[in-house]
Scaffold this motif. Sequence first.
Motif, PDB file in Angstrom:
ATOM      1  N   SER A 113       0.825  -1.209   0.000  1.00 19.05           N
ATOM      2  CA  SER A 113       0.000   0.000   0.000  1.00 19.05           C
ATOM      3  C   SER A 113       0.860   1.259   0.000  1.00 19.05           C
ATOM      4  O   SER A 113       0.573   2.227  -0.713  1.00 19.05           O
ATOM      5  N   LEU A 191      -3.232  -0.700  -5.808  1.00 19.98           N
ATOM      6  CA  LEU A 191      -3.458   0.622  -5.217  1.00 19.98           C
ATOM      7  C   LEU A 191      -2.944   1.720  -6.136  1.00 19.98           C
ATOM      8  O   LEU A 191      -3.559   2.793  -6.229  1.00 19.98           O
ATOM      9  N   PHE A 227      -9.085   2.359  -1.833  1.00 16.98           N
ATOM     10  CA  PHE A 227      -8.961   1.078  -1.142  1.00 16.98           C
ATOM     11  C   PHE A 227     -10.112   0.120  -1.450  1.00 16.98           C
ATOM     12  O   PHE A 227     -10.061  -1.049  -1.048  1.00 16.98           O
TER      13      PHE A 227
END
Length: 306
Positions: A113, A191, A227
Amino acid sequence: MLRYTVKRFLSMLLTLFLVATATFFLMHAIPGQPFEVTRETPESVKEAMMAKYGLDKSLFEQYLIYMNNLLHGEFGVSMKYKGQTVVGTVTSGMPASAVIGFGGVLLGCLIGSVLGALAALKNKGAVDYFVIVLAILGVSVPNFVFGSLIQRVLAVEWKLFPIQGWKGLSCMVLPILAATFTNIAHYARMLRTSMLDTMGQDYICTARSKGLSQGEIVRGHMLRNSFLPLVTSLGPMLAGCLTGNFVIEKIFNVPGLGQSMILAIQNSDYTMIMGLTIIFSFISIVGYFLVDIVYGLVDPRIRIAK
């Protein structure tokens, strides 16, 4: 929300029923016997073995008995190892599989992430190209290649960790690292793509026009919407945490569920294969069910869409 949850729950039960049915008939369609008998084996012994495991009954009767046992939570006893039950195998093997799985997902999600967000914010920069290369390697390089590589370097040459086994914290490091690499590439790529799409939305331009700082825009607008695709992928990821990493457990000789499934297949242990398959499917389906519920909570458009 209640109607949405009930609909997903009924769909989960139907899927589990279809998986159990397909598993039963596919296993019985495979040529051969779950136990080995020779020509010299007396006929009475063969008949006793068939009767013991219910294989002397018709296929439909076996199916009804099998489904009835599943409804009562009875997954059967191994045909190869005396006294070893499917539930006992799952109970003993799940902790090791969970440690590797959750460790790999947690580290992979955190590191991936961060890299994905940096790659999107520094689009077409050095960090972005690094993440792209990492994502390509993560997709292209299988787990057993990366696992064997770190085993060779960190355990054989540098002697930092044990090569195999599952005794102590030091034995957990290499399997978790092997499970983390693919997850880092997966989350970073996902992401990055999601954030680049979110950055072009009108509400981001509106937030900038209001005078919000870059940090406020990223935290308050970009990350939450970016997300959502990651939440979707959590279903199979979390299921994999509990059902085991087959290749990784085999390479590092970890006594987890993946290792148990490989041994059951090698030994043609029908009861163990069917039981583990049903339990694996149940965990996966429940994982998808929970993700659907969380997705509906995060994005209200999903649960009210017809």
